[in-house]
Design a protein around this motif. Structure first.
Motif, PDB file in Angstrom:
ATOM      1  N   ASP A  50       0.836  -1.235   0.090  1.00 27.07           N
ATOM      2  CA  ASP A  50       0.031  -0.017   0.384  1.00 27.07           C
ATOM      3  C   ASP A  50       0.646   1.359  -0.190  1.00 27.07           C
ATOM      4  N   GLU A  51       2.437   1.375  -0.680  1.00 30.88           N
ATOM      5  CA  GLU A  51       3.267   2.146   0.118  1.00 30.88           C
ATOM      6  C   GLU A  51       2.965   3.097   1.497  1.00 30.88           C
ATOM      7  N   GLN A  52       2.743   3.001   2.052  1.00 35.54           N
ATOM      8  CA  GLN A  52       2.553   2.746   3.419  1.00 35.54           C
ATOM      9  C   GLN A  52       3.679   3.424   4.285  1.00 35.54           C
ATOM     10  N   GLU A 111      24.086  -0.631   4.466  1.00 34.66           N
ATOM     11  CA  GLU A 111      24.215  -0.699   5.885  1.00 34.66           C
ATOM     12  C   GLU A 111      23.683   0.162   7.301  1.00 34.66           C
ATOM     13  N   ARG A 112      23.177   0.792   7.163  1.00 36.29           N
ATOM     14  CA  ARG A 112      22.173   2.272   7.312  1.00 36.29           C
ATOM     15  C   ARG A 112      21.064   2.503   6.246  1.00 36.29           C
ATOM     16  N   VAL A 113      19.509   2.860   7.436  1.00 36.38           N
ATOM     17  CA  VAL A 113      18.568   2.963   6.202  1.00 36.38           C
ATOM     18  C   VAL A 113      17.485   3.658   7.135  1.00 36.38           C
ATOM     19  N   THR A 114      16.909   4.214   6.239  1.00 35.97           N
ATOM     20  CA  THR A 114      15.961   4.911   6.881  1.00 35.97           C
ATOM     21  C   THR A 114      14.986   4.835   6.269  1.00 35.97           C
ATOM     22  N   LEU A 115      13.553   4.619   7.765  1.00 34.81           N
ATOM     23  CA  LEU A 115      12.522   3.596   7.781  1.00 34.81           C
ATOM     24  C   LEU A 115      11.624   5.098   7.479  1.00 34.81           C
ATOM     25  N   ASP A 116      10.471   4.833   6.804  1.00 32.42           N
ATOM     26  CA  ASP A 116       9.398   6.154   6.951  1.00 32.42           C
ATOM     27  C   ASP A 116       8.105   5.523   6.895  1.00 32.42           C
ATOM     28  N   ILE A 117       7.022   5.740   7.946  1.00 31.22           N
ATOM     29  CA  ILE A 117       5.784   5.413   7.293  1.00 31.22           C
ATOM     30  C   ILE A 117       5.240   5.996   8.072  1.00 31.22           C
ATOM     31  N   ASN A 118       4.187   6.435   6.664  1.00 31.95           N
ATOM     32  CA  ASN A 118       3.221   7.293   6.277  1.00 31.95           C
ATOM     33  C   ASN A 118       3.745   8.850   6.893  1.00 31.95           C
ATOM     34  N   GLY A 119       5.035   9.226   6.272  1.00 31.37           N
ATOM     35  CA  GLY A 119       6.070  10.491   5.894  1.00 31.37           C
ATOM     36  C   GLY A 119       6.759  11.144   7.523  1.00 31.37           C
ATOM     37  N   TYR A 126      16.687 -14.951   7.636  1.00 33.41           N
ATOM     38  CA  TYR A 126      16.367 -13.463   7.775  1.00 33.41           C
ATOM     39  C   TYR A 126      16.238 -13.381   9.298  1.00 33.41           C
ATOM     40  N   GLU A 127      15.997 -11.816   9.202  1.00 33.53           N
ATOM     41  CA  GLU A 127      15.695 -11.218  10.425  1.00 33.53           C
ATOM     42  C   GLU A 127      14.478 -10.370  10.464  1.00 33.53           C
ATOM     43  N   ILE A 128      13.645 -10.193  11.152  1.00 35.02           N
ATOM     44  CA  ILE A 128      12.490  -9.216  11.056  1.00 35.02           C
ATOM     45  C   ILE A 128      12.771  -8.064  12.273  1.00 35.02           C
ATOM     46  N   HIS A 129      11.771  -7.164  11.820  1.00 31.25           N
ATOM     47  CA  HIS A 129      11.905  -5.554  12.654  1.00 31.25           C
ATOM     48  C   HIS A 129      10.509  -5.212  12.857  1.00 31.25           C
ATOM     49  N   VAL A 130       9.762  -5.122  13.376  1.00 30.70           N
ATOM     50  CA  VAL A 130       8.249  -4.831  13.477  1.00 30.70           C
ATOM     51  C   VAL A 130       8.827  -3.309  14.697  1.00 30.70           C
ATOM     52  N   VAL A 131       7.603  -2.250  13.949  1.00 33.06           N
ATOM     53  CA  VAL A 131       8.343  -1.719  14.390  1.00 33.06           C
ATOM     54  C   VAL A 131       7.004  -0.546  14.042  1.00 33.06           C
ATOM     55  N   ASN A 132       6.961   0.437  15.548  1.00 33.28           N
ATOM     56  CA  ASN A 132       5.062   0.865  16.030  1.00 33.28           C
ATOM     57  C   ASN A 132       5.222   2.789  15.142  1.00 33.28           C
ATOM     58  N   SER A 133       4.408   2.528  14.566  1.00 32.53           N
ATOM     59  CA  SER A 133       3.892   3.023  13.851  1.00 32.53           C
ATOM     60  C   SER A 133       3.624   4.599  14.625  1.00 32.53           C
ATOM     61  N   ASP A 134       3.811   4.787  16.010  1.00 35.98           N
ATOM     62  CA  ASP A 134       3.441   6.204  16.241  1.00 35.98           C
ATOM     63  C   ASP A 134       4.113   6.369  16.623  1.00 35.98           C
ATOM     64  N   ASN A 135       5.151   6.310  16.974  1.00 37.62           N
ATOM     65  CA  ASN A 135       7.017   6.652  18.008  1.00 37.62           C
ATOM     66  C   ASN A 135       7.789   5.701  17.333  1.00 37.62           C
ATOM     67  N   LEU A 136       7.655   5.140  16.163  1.00 31.31           N
ATOM     68  CA  LEU A 136       8.729   4.461  15.595  1.00 31.31           C
ATOM     69  C   LEU A 136       9.735   4.056  16.091  1.00 31.31           C
ATOM     70  N   SER A 137       8.982   3.186  17.624  1.00 30.15           N
ATOM     71  CA  SER A 137       9.823   2.408  18.196  1.00 30.15           C
ATOM     72  C   SER A 137       9.991   0.931  17.927  1.00 30.15           C
ATOM     73  N   GLU A 138      11.161   0.040  17.675  1.00 31.98           N
ATOM     74  CA  GLU A 138      11.146  -1.225  17.556  1.00 31.98           C
ATOM     75  C   GLU A 138      10.809  -2.162  18.531  1.00 31.98           C
ATOM     76  N   ILE A 139       9.561  -2.947  18.615  1.00 33.50           N
ATOM     77  CA  ILE A 139       9.166  -3.461  18.697  1.00 33.50           C
ATOM     78  C   ILE A 139      10.251  -4.746  18.872  1.00 33.50           C
ATOM     79  N   LYS A 140      10.216  -5.341  20.083  1.00 33.46           N
ATOM     80  CA  LYS A 140      11.769  -6.457  20.501  1.00 33.46           C
ATOM     81  C   LYS A 140      10.539  -7.815  19.817  1.00 33.46           C
ATOM     82  N   VAL A 141      11.205  -8.691  19.507  1.00 35.39           N
ATOM     83  CA  VAL A 141      10.417 -10.052  18.477  1.00 35.39           C
ATOM     84  C   VAL A 141      11.798 -10.757  19.103  1.00 35.39           C
ATOM     85  N   GLN A 142      11.158 -12.059  20.068  1.00 31.92           N
ATOM     86  CA  GLN A 142      12.029 -12.668  20.912  1.00 31.92           C
ATOM     87  C   GLN A 142      12.600 -13.962  19.615  1.00 31.92           C
TER      88      GLN A 142
END
Length: 203
Positions: free
Chosen positions: A9-11, A25-33, A80-96
């Motif tokens: 959805d390009e969000q 080695e470094r990225v920018t994650l954009d969530i809804n701007g 593979y590795e997985i990253h989950v990021v909160n769309s409100d505060n852009l903090s990463e949520i830990k995945v065991q």
């Protein structure tokens, strides 16, 4: 900045901001701007582009950004590795991590049968499974429990994180069984932890 991936959805969009010949080695994650930088490494040799999703995994009615990155591949290897990021505060949520799941929830024992096959016992979440595997032990068999980490594959299914984690024997390695793990969200600790393990031998 170079766009290297986006959700359907390009969000959610992922951009490279630091790159070498071998990897980003470094990225920018954009969530809804709204954007934040992360030190995620993406190899140019992995062969699979990062997978990006925008879906509710925590059950709070708000979508999270999910990024699945291939970190290694080769003969008998698919990581593979997985990253989950909160769309409100852009903090990463830990995945065991799979290492912690194996340490806390999976036991295994390997011994030789008289006929040369291997007797393998697996205990996962209290359930005991026994099976035999016909494996030529010479020259690279020398272990008394299963090895993990050669194949670590994350997927999303029905708003859940799934992990395929085969167990192996030998240096090569030979995969003898698969653990299909489903995560659940722990609201108290704000992390994704193991919910269910389904085990099956690989014939």
């Amino acid at each position: 900045m170079k766009l290297i991936g986006s959700s359907e959805d390009e969000q959610v969009k992922l951009y490279a901001i630091k790159e070498t010949e071998d990897a980003i080695e470094r990225v920018t994650l954009d969530i809804n701007g709204r954007a934040k930088d992360f030190d995620w490494s993406i190899s140019h040799h992995s062969g699979t582009k990062p997978q990006l999703f925008y879906t509710d995994l925590t059950g709070d009615g708000k979508e999270e950004a999910v990024i699945i990155i291939q970190t290694g591949r080769g003969t008998g290897l698919d990581n593979y590795e997985i990253h989950v990021v909160n769309s409100d505060n852009l903090s990463e949520i830990k995945v065991q991590r799979y290492e912690d799941i194996v340490a806390e929830h999976i036991e295994s024992r390997i011994s030789k049968n008289d006929d040369g096959t291997l007797a393998i016992t697996v205990i996962s979440q209290g359930q005991v499974d026994n099976f035999n595997y016909d494996f030529d032990p010479a020259p690279d068999y020398n272990q008394d429990e299963l090895a993990f980490g050669g194949v670590v594959i994350y997927t999303l299914y029905n708003h859940k994180i799934k992990l395929s984690l085969p167990g192996s024997i030998g240096i090569s390695p030979t995969y003898v069984c698969d653990f299909n793990i489903t995560y659940t969200f722990d609201k108290v600790d704000n992390e994704f932890i193991i919910n269910q393990i389904k085990f099956k031998p690989i014939k």
